[in-house]
Design a protein around this motif. Structure first.
Motif, PDB file in Angstrom:
ATOM      1  N   LYS A  40      41.548  45.994  28.598  1.00  0.00           N
ATOM      2  CA  LYS A  40      40.467  44.980  27.877  1.00  0.00           C
ATOM      3  C   LYS A  40      40.161  45.335  26.590  1.00  0.00           C
ATOM      4  O   LYS A  40      40.031  44.524  25.661  1.00  0.00           O
ATOM      5  N   LYS A  43      43.373  44.655  24.276  1.00  0.00           N
ATOM      6  CA  LYS A  43      43.629  43.135  24.249  1.00  0.00           C
ATOM      7  C   LYS A  43      42.731  42.506  22.926  1.00  0.00           C
ATOM      8  O   LYS A  43      42.976  41.804  22.319  1.00  0.00           O
ATOM      9  N   SER A  49      48.653  40.410  23.921  1.00  0.00           N
ATOM     10  CA  SER A  49      48.577  39.395  25.256  1.00  0.00           C
ATOM     11  C   SER A  49      48.803  39.997  26.592  1.00  0.00           C
ATOM     12  O   SER A  49      49.275  41.026  26.499  1.00  0.00           O
ATOM     13  N   ASP A  50      48.577  39.119  27.443  1.00  0.00           N
ATOM     14  CA  ASP A  50      48.848  39.548  28.984  1.00  0.00           C
ATOM     15  C   ASP A  50      50.549  40.280  29.125  1.00  0.00           C
ATOM     16  O   ASP A  50      50.645  41.309  29.679  1.00  0.00           O
ATOM     17  N   TRP A 246      48.071  47.456  37.085  1.00  0.00           N
ATOM     18  CA  TRP A 246      47.150  46.412  37.073  1.00  0.00           C
ATOM     19  C   TRP A 246      46.172  46.282  37.981  1.00  0.00           C
ATOM     20  O   TRP A 246      45.328  45.414  37.897  1.00  0.00           O
ATOM     21  N   ARG A 249      42.662  46.385  36.083  1.00  0.00           N
ATOM     22  CA  ARG A 249      42.422  44.958  35.287  1.00  0.00           C
ATOM     23  C   ARG A 249      41.879  44.068  36.606  1.00  0.00           C
ATOM     24  O   ARG A 249      41.002  43.382  36.350  1.00  0.00           O
ATOM     25  N   GLY A 377      51.852  40.894  34.503  1.00  0.00           N
ATOM     26  CA  GLY A 377      51.381  40.265  33.365  1.00  0.00           C
ATOM     27  C   GLY A 377      52.061  38.994  32.885  1.00  0.00           C
ATOM     28  O   GLY A 377      51.405  38.002  32.571  1.00  0.00           O
ATOM     29  N   LYS A 380      50.802  36.310  35.901  1.00  0.00           N
ATOM     30  CA  LYS A 380      49.225  36.432  36.398  1.00  0.00           C
ATOM     31  C   LYS A 380      48.393  35.410  36.698  1.00  0.00           C
ATOM     32  O   LYS A 380      47.701  35.243  37.339  1.00  0.00           O
TER      33      LYS A 380
END
Length: 425
Positions: A40, A43, A49-50, A246, A249, A377, A380
């Motif tokens: 987080k 970013k 980016s993801d 992941w 997140r 990612g 997602k």
């Protein structure tokens, strides 16, 4: 099935060896894992980016995987202690440099560099530890050492998430790197005091430049059981790294947890149960190995068969309490695989290729699992984390089938060949 040890340590000395190795392995996983609890903040601060966030795991794993067979090959031929300490020093500097990253490109470059530096550690560390450990303690020794991986995942994610939430994500990396450099001094001294086994003396005498060296290395694939392990293990770590990279997140977005809370929940329940599973699986594997040729392989099959439905359920539940229970179950059963994959491989590969065996298993595992964080990612917004977890559960089912085939058809022949060709059996 009884193995005559070469320069094996006694019980107390083995425990001391594992303790020293444990701290280094703990730092290894702290350094690689902290970034996944910072998505987080990264970013926002580095405009990642993801897909780029997914690449933080993919770049590390791909480079790490490619480096592991080379590191294993070197570990079978050169003093393992030099590779171990050198790896710790280099990855600590890389960790510090990660904290100094000013762009997404620089951070991804440091993740790739960490893959190179950490690749040198595990093949040498595992083969050195098992080479100095008596066979009847081997699974438990590796299981004890592997708890450092679990503790490192928890500590790295929790510390990284907390520091990122306070606005000090750079300081987190710098501090972890400095700790590694400080530990390298007493660690190097201790390793220099260890006895040199007959196995090590033989391996260091091998001419790395002979035309037969590559052919000699490829003989490891004469074992069909080892080839099957090279398929089953990557399928296992594919799902594992999907969760490692992941889940935090996912918890932030789906359960409205803070960064620090998500870092804790995504690791504590899973990894705490894995520690228990490591010791349980190590004890059972050592016990079964005394009576059944396929004892350690059977534990791997049980791990995959139990993890598959648990992984599927993790992606489906929307209740936090149930997710925590499922993470505990998955962690407990996955510990059987994590702690026994290398001792199981050592049952069917030549003793002078143990480092190479660790390196190859890590290679295949990392190459496939590197796609796990990247795929989540990338997709997602379509399949999402739950959808990707379902595919990983199906892969676990295939891995279970392959391990069953090994137990039924290949393990007895490969162990017989191992007994005949290795002087310490």
């Amino acid at each position: 099935m009884n193995e005559r040890p070469q320069a094996s340590l006694n019980t107390v000395s083995t425990a001391v060896l594992v303790a020293w190795m444990w701290v280094a392995y703990f730092l290894n996983y702290c350094d690689r894992q902290a970034v996944f609890a910072m998505f987080k903040v990264l970013k926002a601060d580095l405009s990642m980016s993801d897909t780029q966030l997914g690449l933080t795991g993919a770049f590390f794993l791909w480079v790490y995987g490619i480096g592991c067979p080379i590191a294993g090959y070197l570990a079978d031929r050169y003093p393992k202690r030099h590779l171990i300490v050198g790896s710790l020093v280099v990855w600590s500097f890389v960790t510090i440099a990660t904290g100094l990253s000013v762009s997404a490109g620089m951070l991804l470059t440091m993740r790739a560099a960490m893959g190179i530096s950490e690749a040198l550690f595990m093949p040498a560390a595992i083969s050195l530890t098992t080479g100095l450990t008596r066979v009847q303690w081997r699974s438990r020794a590796v299981a004890s050492l592997t708890t450092a991986q679990i503790a490192g995942v928890i500590a790295g994610a929790s510390f990284g998430g907390w520091m990122a939430q306070q606005g000090y994500w750079r300081a987190a990396f710098i501090l972890l790197g400095v700790l590694g450099l400080l530990y390298a001094l007493p660690y190097g001294w201790y390793l220099s005091q260890l006895p040199t086994s007959q196995e090590t003396r033989i391996n260091t005498s091998v001419d790395l430049h002979t035309s037969d060296s590559i052919i000699n290395a490829l003989r490891i694939f004469r074992s069909w059981t080892f080839c099957i392990l090279c398929v089953a293990f990557p399928l296992f770590v594919f799902g594992l790294w999907m969760i490692y990279s992941w889940l935090a997140r996912y918890l932030e977005e789906s359960f409205q947890l803070s960064t620090a809370q998500a870092g804790w929940v995504s690791t504590a329940y899973l990894q705490g149960a894995t520690v228990v599973g490591l010791f349980f699986g190590g004890y059972i594997a050592d016990s079964l190995g005394k009576f059944f040729r396929s004892g350690r392989i059977s534990i791997l099959l049980a791990s995959m068969a139990c993890c598959a439905p648990l992984l599927l359920a993790i992606g489906q539940t929307r209740e936090m309490w149930l997710l925590q229970v499922l993470l505990v179950g998955y962690g407990f059963c996955s510990g059987w695989m994590i702690g026994n994959i290398f001792p199981a491989a050592f049952e069917v590969v030549p003793n002078d290729q143990r480092g190479l065996a660790v390196g190859l298993l890590n290679l295949f595992g990392a190459l496939l699992s590197g796609f796990a964080p990247l795929m989540v990612g990338k997709w997602k917004e379509t399949l999402g984390f739950p959808g990707m977890i379902q595919y990983a559960a199906i892969a676990y089912g295939f891995a279970s089938f392959f391990l069953l085939i090994a137990i039924l058809f290949t393990v007895p022949k490969d162990i017989d060949r191992h007994v005949e060709t290795n002087s310490d059996r």
